[in-house]
Each structure stands twice: as C-alpha cells, then as structure tokens.
Write an enzyme that holds these catalytic residues in place. Structure first.
Site, mmCIF file in Angstrom:
data_model
loop_
_atom_site.group_PDB
_atom_site.id
_atom_site.type_symbol
_atom_site.label_atom_id
_atom_site.label_comp_id
_atom_site.label_asym_id
_atom_site.label_seq_id
_atom_site.Cartn_x
_atom_site.Cartn_y
_atom_site.Cartn_z
ATOM 1 N N LEU A 286 6.875 2.932 12.538
ATOM 2 C CA LEU A 286 7.929 3.921 12.320
ATOM 3 C C LEU A 286 7.997 4.690 10.928
ATOM 4 C CD1 LEU A 286 10.847 1.194 13.370
ATOM 5 C CD2 LEU A 286 9.357 2.551 14.917
ATOM 6 N N PHE B 298 7.390 -0.615 9.134
ATOM 7 C CA PHE B 298 8.313 0.408 9.000
ATOM 8 C C PHE B 298 8.045 1.199 7.509
ATOM 9 C CE2 PHE B 298 13.320 1.422 8.338
ATOM 10 C CZ PHE B 298 13.175 2.527 8.657
ATOM 11 N N CYS B 299 8.084 2.518 7.531
ATOM 12 C CA CYS B 299 7.712 3.202 6.189
ATOM 13 C C CYS B 299 6.351 2.585 5.526
ATOM 14 C CB CYS B 299 8.867 2.930 5.414
ATOM 15 S SG CYS B 299 8.809 4.413 3.856
ATOM 16 N N VAL B 300 6.630 2.202 4.418
ATOM 17 C CA VAL B 300 5.440 1.515 3.562
ATOM 18 C C VAL B 300 5.058 0.378 4.170
ATOM 19 C CG1 VAL B 300 4.573 0.828 1.330
ATOM 20 C CG2 VAL B 300 6.168 2.609 1.493
#
Length: 593
Positions: free
Chosen positions: A350, A322-324
């Site tokens: 994501l 998710f993200c980073v």
C-alpha cells in the site's frame, strides 16, 4: 496606499535572492579547506565525510545560483503584475464592494465586507501568483528549480494576511465579540502545544489508545526490543488457513490500520474470515540509538513472519506492508528469498516505494550534504555511532508539505481564534509521532531516496545477503493513491516493473492516508482498475476504468484466492510456545516520543 508600495516590488525579490546566493558562493567553496584544517582533529573517515558534504553543499548552492530567467519573460511577468495591481487599486477606489478574493482562507464575510481587508487579500493573492510564476519560469538544474519553488511556496503560505492578528478581520471581530476571551484561549492553546512539543491538529483529549482508537480485541503474543506481535481475536467461526500479517511503517504507530470500528482495516479483514497478526513497532529510545536497518529486517520483519507462521502452524503467510512498512517487508522477503526461503503466499503493498527514481516533493530535501549531515549527527559517523531521529521532526517535515492545510490553518484556528480543533481520529494518529534509530534512518535515506539501490540487483547487501527484488515472484497486489504527495502514484506503479510475480495494480482516489482508509460502508471516493500492466503509469491510467466506492472489496476478493481453505477459528490467541503477554494494543504503541 502604503500596502501597495510595500508589495508592488515583490517580484524582484526572487531575482535579488538568486543574485545574493551567487555572490556568497565563494564562501561555501572554502568548506573543503576547513575540512583539511580539521584532519588531525576529526579523523580520516569523518574528514572525508565533511569534505564530501562541503563539496555537495557547494555544488547545490552553485546550481541554485546558476538559475536564470529569460529577461523578456521577466519583463512580461512584471508588466502583467503592474497591470493587474493597477486594476485592483482602481477597483478598490471605485468599486470596493466588488472586491472578492477567491481563496478559502478569505471566505469569511468579514474579508469581503471590509474594503481594506479585501484589497489586502487580493494584493496578497496577486503577489503569490506572480512569485510562483517567476519561480516556475526559472531555467537551470531541475532540483534547484524545485527547491526554489518549494521555498517560494513556503514563504507565500506563511505571508498570508489571514495568519496575522493585525490583518485578519475575522479574528479581530471574534476578539471584540468575546471581549478578548478568544485571544486568551488562543494563548492558552499555544502554551499547551509548546508544552507537549507539537501543534494540536485535533482535540487530543478525546482519544486514548486502547479505549477509543486501536480497540479491536486481541493479544500481544510475542515481543522483543523492536516490536510486539499482536494476534487479533477472530470474528468468524472459521478462518482461512493461511494467516495474515500486517507490517505498518516504523515511522508511525500501527493503529492507522485500526482507528475506529467503522474504519478499521484490521476489523474488516477479520470479518472476511482471516486470522490476523499485526507488527507494533516500538517507539525507539536511547537503548536502540545504534540499531540499523539490518536489525529492523532480521529482528523485526523476518522475526514477525516466522513467529506468525509458528503460532498459526502454517508454512506461509499473506503479508501486507504500508508505506515504509512495505519497503521493509519487500526487503525482508527479498533477503529471505536470497537464502532460499519463500514464506509469503502473497504480498500486498500500500502506497509503497520500491523504485525511488521519482519521489515527489520529498526529493528536494534529500541530497548528499543532507544525508551526510544526518550520518555525522545521528548515524554511524556520529561521535556516539548513533542517535535518535525524533518523530516530531519528521512529523513537521510532512506537515510543511501541505503547510496551508496542516500548519497555518491551525495557527489561525487554534491560536488566533482560540478554537479547540474538532476531534478527528486520523489527525490524532498523525500527531502520535515515533522516534527512529539514527543508523537505521540514515541507511534508509542513503540507499533509497539518495542512491535508489533497493531495486538494483546486488547493489546493496542486507543482513549479509546481496539484495535482488527480482526474486519476489509471489502474487502481489499493489495499491496507490492518486493524490498522494508522499508516494506519488506513478512511482508506486514502478513496483510493477521491479517484482516478477503476477501483479494486480489498483489506484484509489484521495491522498496517502485518506485513500487507504476508505471503508466500504462509507461509500466514498472511487478507484481505478485495468487489465494488464503497460510500460508506463500514463498508459495504464488511459485504459483504466473508474469504479465508485472503496477498493477494499476488490482487494478482499483477490486475497481470498491466496488464503487457502477454511479451518476452525482458534479459541485463543498465541500458542504454548508463545503465550499471551498482555491484551492488545500492548505497551509499545502507548509509548510517547
């Protein structure tokens, strides 16, 4: 009126600021000479860094000073401004009851019922529109234009009359009605926030990690200085044979994926018959101040993947970033692929960047000068060869990307009205910031946002391995949020051109977090799907189909085909080699910045 004369000249302020910046350019050009004078004191590598930073800062200011505006366009804007200001003034004199500023900050009836306040708010909105129009009309370097636009927006947001006790009739009325109690309460809330080091976006006293957020039952089955690994208790009698591993962003706590039982992605996945593991990153302290991106890849993500496989007795894992966390996960898998190892049966990303060509609003903060400044203060070029990037500083940066919603809204509500903000689990998580090791953070800034090396084969080495994202050929599910201001969805779509395996791309409604945390039971929002992956995101969207509700079931159906057959669920968490250390959510997630 004094208010009119004070504001009528505002459109000239932008031009005056640009002129002032141009006059000061010669001073910044001397930074290279300062670096030369300090050569003996600073040492050669740092001296080079200072020189480069001075040159970059000079170039940045030069590009901003070189911005210009077409005189005819400026004249048109000024004439239109004066026309509208005159109309407002005449309406204030002749039809004051018809002044109705159209902005939610002035929606309270006290604004419209007070002619002076209605006029002030209307003039403010006119000034704001005019300044923004002037900023949009500037010609020159695009990044410099974006920086001016952002600066103007920040000034406009801060200057709203709603933000000031002396100008806000709604706040004044409440102070009178409560006999000053609202102001007293607001001062107390301000003092409390100063003490805790951040603005309260929600009633933080309502929430406690492990009690009413991050409550899904499980156990910590491994830990090292970088993370704890949580294995959750299955909710079904049988589970898929391929275990599932969540890799959340290291800049946030993991429990965004496990807030409340009714919006927990972890619990949803358990209900679908998966054996679920979670990385819980440590909140870095001084003991990790010199740790690097390689440390987070080797001793973080790769260790989590291998430990999950060993505990589950599986050659493969299904992994989500998710993200980073997605950037970390993809980097780790590409590093392993370079070593000839491919432990992922599938990959889910994501709201993740792999290609950092277009990074949205965040791009205006990042240039050579900024990155080198960080490297010299908390990175490997600093006197201590490291330091900490404080979580509250990162949180403040993200908040000011939406200043009206995440800053000034709470200044007015908390401090001027004296209202404790309502309890909201997502905003509680948002305030629970996390520190990062400086060398890890600065490596990330330079090699992603600044130089965009991760998606370029062989451009960067990670853990001694030249990185090639083209080696990632597993089935991949890529999700983006349409209104995401942190990872623009068009950039997330760019991952489909970096990865080589079969890819399913899904676009959800709403923003970076609200789009992701959208459980089916809420029956909210919508999402888009399409067949094929055309060259551009615009082409993809043009042929996409919108569906009501949550994207989670679509992902769950896709994931089921990657997860293997069903086997009896384990009766306990961990294994003989990895015994239970403590109950979830564990100690690491509870460590405050």
């Amino acid at each position: 009126m004094p208010g009119l004369s004070a504001t009528a000249g505002m459109p000239g302020s932008l031009q005056e600021w640009l002129s002032s910046a141009q006059k000061q350019m010669s001073q910044f050009g001397q930074l290279g000479a300062v670096a030369d004078a300090g050569k003996q004191l600073l040492g050669h590598p740092v001296k080079q860094a200072v020189e480069a930073m001075g040159q970059s800062l000079g170039a940045t200011l030069k590009s901003m000073a070189a911005l210009s505006m077409d005189p005819a366009n400026l004249k048109e804007i000024q004439e239109e401004y004066l026309k509208q200001a005159t109309e407002l003034w005449n309406n204030a004199l002749e039809k004051p009851d018809q002044l109705a500023p159209k902005d939610r900050r002035f929606a309270a009836p006290e604004w419209a019922s007070n002619p002076g306040s209605a006029f002030l708010a209307s003039m403010y909105l006119l000034n704001a529109r005019t300044l923004q129009r002037m900023a949009d009309s500037l010609k020159g370097d695009e990044k410099a234009r974006e920086r001016v636009r952002f600066a103007v927006q920040q000034w406009v947001d801060a200057a709203s009359p709603a933000n000031f006790l002396a100008l806000n009739p709604e706040v004044q009325k409440k102070a009178v009605e409560t006999r000053g109690e609202s102001l007293t309460q607001g001062m107390q809330l301000l003092l409390n926030d100063l003490k805790q080091g951040h603005m309260s976006l929600t009633d933080e006293s309502v929430f406690e990690v492990g009690r009413n957020v991050a409550t899904t039952e499980g156990s910590v089955v491994f830990e090292n200085p970088f993370f704890q690994l949580i294995e959750y208790k299955p909710l079904t009698d049988k589970v898929h044979e391929v275990p599932f591993l969540f890799v959340p962003p290291a800049i946030n706590k993991f429990y965004i994926l496990d807030l409340q039982p009714d919006n927990s992605l972890v619990r949803y996945l358990l209900s679908q018959g998966h054996r679920v593991f979670m990385v819980s990153w440590v909140n870095a302290d001084d003991s990790l101040a010199k740790c690097t991106w390689d440390d987070y890849i080797e001793d973080g993500v790769i260790k989590a993947i291998n430990t999950t496989r060993e505990i589950a007795g599986s050659d493969k894992v299904n992994a989500l970033g998710f993200c980073v966390g997605g950037t970390l996960l993809a980097t780790a898998l590409a590093t392993l692929a370079g070593r000839g190892e491919k432990p992922a049966a599938s990959l889910t990303l994501l709201t993740t960047f792999l290609d950092f060509t277009e990074t949205g609003t965040l791009d205006i903060f990042i240039d050579e000068a900024m990155v080198q400044m960080r490297e010299m203060t908390i990175g490997t070029l600093s006197p201590q060869q490291g330091g900490l990037m404080r979580g509250n500083e990162l949180a403040a940066t993200f908040s000011f990307l939406r200043a009206n919603d995440l800053v000034w809204n709470y200044v007015v509500g908390n401090y001027l009205k004296g209202e404790t903000p309502p309890a909201f689990d997502l905003l509680y998580w948002n305030s629970d910031s996390t520190n990062l090791p400086g060398p890890m953070y600065t490596w990330y800034l330079r090699n992603t946002y600044l130089e965009n090396k991760l998606c370029k084969p062989g451009a960067v080495t990670v853990c001694g391995q030249p990185l090639d994202m083209r080696l990632l050929d597993m089935p991949t599910f890529v999700y983006a949020s349409r209104e995401d201001h942190i990872v623009p969805w068009e950039s997330a779509y760019g991952s489909t051109k970096v990865l080589q395996g079969p890819i399913k791309f899904v676009l959800g409604a709403s923003g970076h977090i609200a789009g992701v945390i959208n459980p089916p039971t809420k029956n909210k929002r919508s999402y888009w799907t399409a067949e094929g992956l055309p060259a551009t995101s615009a082409e993809w969207f043009a042929q996409s189909t919108e569906h009501p509700g949550s994207w989670w079931p679509t992902w769950a159906k896709w994931l089921e085909s990657q997860a293997g057959g069903m086997v009896p669920a384990p009766k306990s968490q961990g294994s003989r080699q990895y015994p239970v250390i403590e109950a979830a959510p564990g100690r690491y997630v509870k460590r405050k910045s």
